[in-house]
Write a protein that holds these residues in place. Sequence first.
Motif, PDB file in Angstrom:
ATOM      1  N   ILE A 111       0.836  -1.236   0.090  1.00 52.70           N
ATOM      2  CA  ILE A 111      -0.055   0.255   0.044  1.00 52.70           C
ATOM      3  C   ILE A 111       0.885   1.394  -0.094  1.00 52.70           C
ATOM      4  O   ILE A 111       0.536   2.280  -0.801  1.00 52.70           O
ATOM      5  CB  ILE A 111      -0.808   0.203   1.159  1.00 52.70           C
ATOM      6  CG1 ILE A 111      -1.912  -1.149   1.130  1.00 52.70           C
ATOM      7  CG2 ILE A 111      -1.566   1.363   1.370  1.00 52.70           C
ATOM      8  CD1 ILE A 111      -2.720  -1.302   2.226  1.00 52.70           C
ATOM      9  N   ALA A 342      -3.205  -2.600  -7.478  1.00 51.02           N
ATOM     10  CA  ALA A 342      -3.970  -2.510  -6.327  1.00 51.02           C
ATOM     11  C   ALA A 342      -4.903  -3.601  -6.220  1.00 51.02           C
ATOM     12  O   ALA A 342      -5.111  -3.970  -5.129  1.00 51.02           O
ATOM     13  CB  ALA A 342      -4.484  -1.071  -6.049  1.00 51.02           C
ATOM     14  N   ILE A 343      -5.487  -3.902  -7.283  1.00 50.74           N
ATOM     15  CA  ILE A 343      -6.572  -4.851  -7.268  1.00 50.74           C
ATOM     16  C   ILE A 343      -5.992  -6.264  -7.129  1.00 50.74           C
ATOM     17  O   ILE A 343      -6.621  -6.995  -6.092  1.00 50.74           O
ATOM     18  CB  ILE A 343      -7.199  -4.885  -8.859  1.00 50.74           C
ATOM     19  CG1 ILE A 343      -8.169  -3.303  -8.811  1.00 50.74           C
ATOM     20  CG2 ILE A 343      -8.292  -6.182  -8.895  1.00 50.74           C
ATOM     21  CD1 ILE A 343      -8.608  -3.219 -10.252  1.00 50.74           C
ATOM     22  N   MET A 345      -3.504  -6.995  -5.138  1.00 44.88           N
ATOM     23  CA  MET A 345      -3.297  -6.787  -3.592  1.00 44.88           C
ATOM     24  C   MET A 345      -4.374  -7.394  -2.826  1.00 44.88           C
ATOM     25  O   MET A 345      -4.217  -7.925  -1.601  1.00 44.88           O
ATOM     26  CB  MET A 345      -2.655  -5.665  -3.195  1.00 44.88           C
ATOM     27  CG  MET A 345      -1.351  -5.663  -3.272  1.00 44.88           C
ATOM     28  SD  MET A 345      -0.769  -3.944  -2.674  1.00 44.88           S
ATOM     29  CE  MET A 345      -1.369  -3.998  -1.069  1.00 44.88           C
ATOM     30  N   ILE A 346      -5.806  -7.138  -3.007  1.00 36.29           N
ATOM     31  CA  ILE A 346      -6.916  -7.462  -2.698  1.00 36.29           C
ATOM     32  C   ILE A 346      -7.054  -8.928  -2.199  1.00 36.29           C
ATOM     33  O   ILE A 346      -6.923  -9.296  -0.883  1.00 36.29           O
ATOM     34  CB  ILE A 346      -8.218  -6.930  -3.093  1.00 36.29           C
ATOM     35  CG1 ILE A 346      -8.097  -5.477  -3.368  1.00 36.29           C
ATOM     36  CG2 ILE A 346      -9.390  -7.415  -2.216  1.00 36.29           C
ATOM     37  CD1 ILE A 346      -9.249  -4.845  -3.909  1.00 36.29           C
ATOM     38  N   THR A 349      -3.984  -9.922   0.018  1.00 42.55           N
ATOM     39  CA  THR A 349      -4.416  -9.489   1.646  1.00 42.55           C
ATOM     40  C   THR A 349      -5.316 -10.360   2.255  1.00 42.55           C
ATOM     41  O   THR A 349      -4.976 -10.782   3.298  1.00 42.55           O
ATOM     42  CB  THR A 349      -5.013  -7.982   1.519  1.00 42.55           C
ATOM     43  OG1 THR A 349      -4.121  -7.197   0.859  1.00 42.55           O
ATOM     44  CG2 THR A 349      -5.122  -7.636   3.009  1.00 42.55           C
ATOM     45  N   LEU A 350      -6.403 -10.834   1.473  1.00 40.72           N
ATOM     46  CA  LEU A 350      -7.357 -11.728   2.158  1.00 40.72           C
ATOM     47  C   LEU A 350      -6.655 -13.070   2.562  1.00 40.72           C
ATOM     48  O   LEU A 350      -6.792 -13.554   3.606  1.00 40.72           O
ATOM     49  CB  LEU A 350      -8.562 -12.027   1.205  1.00 40.72           C
ATOM     50  CG  LEU A 350      -9.604 -10.680   1.055  1.00 40.72           C
ATOM     51  CD1 LEU A 350     -10.436 -11.020   0.038  1.00 40.72           C
ATOM     52  CD2 LEU A 350     -10.079 -10.478   2.427  1.00 40.72           C
TER      53      LEU A 350
ATOM     54  N   LEU B  27      -9.771   4.077  -8.716  1.00 35.68           N
ATOM     55  CA  LEU B  27      -8.459   3.840  -8.249  1.00 35.68           C
ATOM     56  C   LEU B  27      -8.620   4.176  -6.850  1.00 35.68           C
ATOM     57  O   LEU B  27      -8.137   3.273  -5.870  1.00 35.68           O
ATOM     58  CB  LEU B  27      -7.355   4.625  -9.106  1.00 35.68           C
ATOM     59  CG  LEU B  27      -6.001   4.231  -8.772  1.00 35.68           C
ATOM     60  CD1 LEU B  27      -5.837   2.946  -8.795  1.00 35.68           C
ATOM     61  CD2 LEU B  27      -5.195   5.283  -9.806  1.00 35.68           C
ATOM     62  N   ALA B  30     -10.346   1.567  -4.984  1.00 40.66           N
ATOM     63  CA  ALA B  30      -9.692   0.439  -4.650  1.00 40.66           C
ATOM     64  C   ALA B  30      -8.634   0.531  -3.791  1.00 40.66           C
ATOM     65  O   ALA B  30      -8.384  -0.435  -2.790  1.00 40.66           O
ATOM     66  CB  ALA B  30      -9.209   0.067  -6.137  1.00 40.66           C
ATOM     67  N   PHE B  31      -7.958   1.596  -3.502  1.00 42.33           N
ATOM     68  CA  PHE B  31      -6.902   2.041  -2.811  1.00 42.33           C
ATOM     69  C   PHE B  31      -7.273   1.747  -1.317  1.00 42.33           C
ATOM     70  O   PHE B  31      -6.745   1.391  -0.324  1.00 42.33           O
ATOM     71  CB  PHE B  31      -6.337   3.135  -3.053  1.00 42.33           C
ATOM     72  CG  PHE B  31      -4.970   3.511  -2.119  1.00 42.33           C
ATOM     73  CD1 PHE B  31      -3.921   2.853  -2.508  1.00 42.33           C
ATOM     74  CD2 PHE B  31      -5.159   4.473  -1.037  1.00 42.33           C
ATOM     75  CE1 PHE B  31      -2.860   2.989  -1.537  1.00 42.33           C
ATOM     76  CE2 PHE B  31      -4.121   4.747  -0.730  1.00 42.33           C
ATOM     77  CZ  PHE B  31      -2.662   4.060  -0.628  1.00 42.33           C
ATOM     78  N   THR B  34      -8.611  -1.456   0.024  1.00 42.42           N
ATOM     79  CA  THR B  34      -7.403  -2.342   0.672  1.00 42.42           C
ATOM     80  C   THR B  34      -7.216  -1.967   1.969  1.00 42.42           C
ATOM     81  O   THR B  34      -6.931  -2.686   2.830  1.00 42.42           O
ATOM     82  CB  THR B  34      -6.054  -2.208  -0.272  1.00 42.42           C
ATOM     83  OG1 THR B  34      -6.588  -1.828  -1.578  1.00 42.42           O
ATOM     84  CG2 THR B  34      -5.357  -3.476  -0.421  1.00 42.42           C
ATOM     85  N   LEU B  37     -10.082  -2.809   4.613  1.00 43.99           N
ATOM     86  CA  LEU B  37     -10.584  -4.080   4.283  1.00 43.99           C
ATOM     87  C   LEU B  37     -11.148  -4.797   5.653  1.00 43.99           C
ATOM     88  O   LEU B  37     -10.587  -4.466   6.865  1.00 43.99           O
ATOM     89  CB  LEU B  37      -9.434  -5.018   4.069  1.00 43.99           C
ATOM     90  CG  LEU B  37      -9.468  -5.591   2.533  1.00 43.99           C
ATOM     91  CD1 LEU B  37      -8.443  -6.640   2.500  1.00 43.99           C
ATOM     92  CD2 LEU B  37     -11.006  -6.177   2.217  1.00 43.99           C
TER      93      LEU B  37
END
Lengths: 651, 346
Positions: A111, A342-343, A345-346, A349-350, B27, B30-31, B34, B37
Motif C-alpha cells: 500500500i 492494487a486490485i 493486492m486484495i 491481503t485476504l 482507483l 480500490a486503494f 485495501t 478491508l
Amino acid sequence: MTVAPAADGATRSAPGWPQSTLARVGIWVAVGVALTWVASRLLGSVGEFPQSWDVGLAEPISDARGWLIDNQRTHWLYTAILDPFSDVTEGAIEALESTLLWIPWYSYVGIAGLGLWWTRGRAAGLLGVAGASYFGVLDVWEQGLSTLSLMGVAVTCAVVIGVPIGVWSSRSDRVQRVARPVLDAMQTFPGFVYLIPFTLLFSFGPVTSLLATLIFALPPIVRATDLGIRNLPPGLIDAAAMSGATERQTLIKVRFPLARPAILVGLNQTINMALSLVVIAALIGAGGLGGSVLRALQTLQVGAAAESGLAIVVMAILLDRFFSGLADPTSRHDPARVKLLAIAMIPATLVGGILGWTTFPSQLTWSFAGGIDRAVEWAQVNLFDIADSGIGTGPFSDFITIRFITPLRELFAQDIPWPVMIGLVAAIGLALSGWRLAAGLAAALAAIGLLGMWELSMDTVAQCIVAMAMTLMIGVPVGVLTARYDRVRAAIRPILDFLQTIPSFVLLVPVIMLFNVGRVPGIMAAVLYALPAAIHYTDLGLRGVPAATREAATSFGATGRQRLLKVDLPLAAPQIMVAVNQTIMLVLSMVVIAGLVGGGGLGLETVRALRRSDSVGTGFEAGIAIVLLAAILDRVTRAIADRLSPPSAAR
Amino acid sequence: MNTSHTYKGEIMITTGPSRRRRGRPALAVAFVATLGLAAAACGSDDDAGGSSSSGASDEVITLAVNPWNGSAVNVAVAEQLIESEIGQTVETVEIDENATWPAINTGDISAALEMWPSGHAQNVADFIDNPDGNVANAGLLGPVGKIGWYIPTYMVEQHPELATWEGFQDPELAKLFATAETGDKGQFLGGDPSFVQYDESIIANLGLPVEVVYAGSEEAILAALDAAYSREEPILVYLWTPHSAHNKYDLTEVELPAYTDECYASAADGGADVACDYPADELFKIVSEDLASSSPAVNTLLTKMNYTTADQIEMLAAVETDGKSIEDAAAAWIEAHPDTWKAWLP
C-alpha cells in the motif's frame, strides 16, 4: 494598513528599504528605549505584580476536580453521556487496531509503495516500500499499527468535525472571528495540563488520548477549509450563480471540489499535528510508538528511543508525501499499472490475513540502537569541552546562559517594572497598528499578571527570545542558500523533515548530556524544532521575488550580495516575518519540554500539573499564560508583517 | 516563475478545471478498500462479570505499570501469580502514576502496586479518605523508599567533608557544584515534581550557599547524573532508594540532620521550617473497591502481597545489570521464593 510609499516613484520598480522608513523606525526605537529607561527609573519601587490582584483560578479548578471525583461513578453525566461515549469510541479504536493487525505485513509495504507511486512517481514508491519495511526491520510493527489506528480515528474525527466548522466559518465572518482565537488557544495550550483532568472525565486510555490529540490536530483542517473556500476566484462562483445554482448547490458542486486541494493540505498538517502528540498520549496509557519512546527514556536508552522516534518520523514522512501528492491532481503516475497491482493486492491481503501471515519475518530485523547509544556516550564525554580548551557544548551553554538568558530575564522580570512593560507593549501595538491592537496587547499582558504568572512568564519570554534569535540566525542564512541552490534544498529536506517530526522527548536526554540541565537544553530543543519553519518561509519568500525584478537589479550592475541585501531580502521581508511568527509559535510550544529539562518558567508549572494532583489549578493558570503570550507575540509579528508588505499585497 | 505560494499561508489554490479530477474515483476506491478491508471483521473481547465459588472469576484484571522498573517487577510477579494460581487473565497498562488514580477510581484499572506516600497526599485524601472515593489502600508493599541528597562517591573521596551537610557550609566546597545557572552558589539539582521536595527550605534553614535548579523530570536528573559521572564532574542531586541509578553509578548520600516529627511540623503547609532529612517512604498498594466483590481471590492476593526491599532489588538487579526481561526476572524470583508468595494466596 498601507505603508507610505517611498518618495519617488522610481524606487517602486527597484525597491529597497526606503531610507526614510529606516530612519523613522530607528528614531521610534531610540525614543522607546529612552522612555522605558526613564519610566523604569521612576517606577522602580513598584515591585512585583501585586499578589492581592491574583484572580486565583486554581481554587475553582480544584473544586471542580473534587466534584468530578465524587461523582465519577454515579452522576448521570457519566452514566448517560461520558461512559457510553468512551465505550463506543474505545470500541472503534480497538476494532480498527485489530483489523490493522489482521492485515498481513506485505500489504502495508504494498500500500505504501503503490500509494506513493501513484501520487508521486516510481522513486517515491520505492521510498514507500522502504519506509513501511522500516517498521518491520526495527521490530516496532505492532506499536506502529497501534499508533496508526489511534491516529486514524483521531484524523477521521478531525475531518468529520473540522471540515463542517471550516465551511461554516468560511460563510460567516462572525463565526470566523469567534473560531480563530479558540483555534489558536487549542494549539498553544499545553496538553500536559489537561491530560490528568481528562482522565477524570473519560478514564485512561485511548479515548483520553484521542481527545487530547483531537484538540491539537483539529485547528489546521478548520483553517485550511475556511481559507480554501474563501480564497476561490469570485468569477467561478458568479458563473455558478448565473447558471442558476442555489447557494447549497454552489457549495457542494463548485466551492467544495475547488477547495479540495487546500483542504488536503490542511489534512496533511492535521496528520502531522496528530503524530506530534503520540508520545504525550502515551503518558496516559495509549501505548504504541510513544510508549516505546517513554519506556526507553526512563533508563536513558537513547538509541532505543530514537528507533521508535524515527518510526514516527517515517510514518509522518510517508503520510506527508502521499497526501501532498494527492493534493495536486495533476500529479498522477502510471494509473493503469498501479490500479492493476492494487486490485491484485486484495486477494493477496485476504489470503494472508486468513492464513495469519501478519508478523514481519523476524530474521530480517536489525537494530541501530547500540550505535546511537555509543555515539551519545562519545559525544557527552568528547564534545562537552573539547580537550579542555574551553570550546565545546558545555562552555557554549554557560556563555549563552550568562551572557544572554540571565540578563534578559533580569531585564524583563526585575529591571522593567510591570506597568512599564504593559505600557511598552501597548505602545508597540499603537505604533504598529492602532488603539485596538494596543488595548488588546495590554489587556492580555495584564491578564498574565492577574493569573499570578508574571515572573514565570517573563522568564519564559526571555528564553523564547534567545531561542528565536538563534533559530533565525541559523534559519535565515540557510533559507537564503536553499532559495539559491536547488541542490542544497533537496539535500537538507530530509533533515528538516526529521527535525520537525522527531518527538522532542527523544532529544531530552542528549540535549541535557551536551548542554547541562538548565535553560539552554530546552532552548536547543526548541531551536532544532523551529528551524525547519524558519528555513522554509525564508526560502519561500526569496523564491517569490519576481525574476524580472532580480534581472533588473543585475542589469543595473548590482553584485550578488548587493542584490540579496537591497532587493531580495527587502522584497521577501513579509514572508520572513511569517518565518519569525512561526518560529515564535513553535518555540512557545516547546516551553513544556523546557520545563522537563530544567528550564523552569511556565513550563515547569505545566509539568507539575501532570505530575501532581494538587497542582492542576496552577497548571491551568500557566497554560492560559502560555496561550496569552502566544497571542501577544503572534499579533505583534503579524502586525509587523502587515506593515512590511508592499501596499499591493496588504490585506 | 513560480508564485503558487501566497503570503497568506502556504495553501496552494489550484484553479484548473475541476472535471479533470473526476477521472479516477475507481482507483481511489480500490486503494481505500485495501486499507479499510474488513473494518467489520472486528473482534473486541469484552468479557465481564460472573464469579465462581472459589473466589476466582473470569473478570480480566488490569494492573497499572507505572514508569519505573520497580513498579514493573511488582506487577510482573502479581500477574504471573494471578494467572497461574488463581486462573484469571491479567492485562497490564503502562500509565503515568497520577493518571492511575482516576482510572482505579472508575474500576477501569484494578490495582497499582507501588505508590510513594510522599508524592500522593492529595490523591490519598481525594480517592481513599474521601467517602465518595472508590480506591482502597491495599496495605504496604514492603520495600521502604527514602529520598535524599546524593553526590558521586568520587566527590567524597576528594573532599571527605562533603559526606555531611556541614561540608556544604563551606562556600569554597559548595562552589565546586556551581553552574552557569547558579553563579557562585552550588547547584542542587531538584527533581521530578511528582515527589515532595523541601530542599529549598532545608537549604535556607541550614544556611547553605546552595541554590535549587529544578530538573523537571526524572529523565533529566538521570541524564545530568550520567553526563556528570562520565566526565567525573561534581553534581549534587535529589534521588531516592531503591532506584536503578544505584546499580549504575557509585553514589553517596549526603548526611542531613536526622528526621524528627517536630522538624516536619510545618510540612503540611508547605514545609517552610523543614531543616532535616526526608522521612522514610513506606511504599503501598492501591486497589479498586470493586475488586473485593468482583474478584475476591485477586483482591486477597494483592492485599497480602508483601516482600522485602532485598526481594525487589534481586529482581531489579537481574533486569538492570544482567539484562533479563522483567518477566524472566519475576519468574526467577517466584521460582526461588515459594515460601514468600505462598503466604499471599487466598
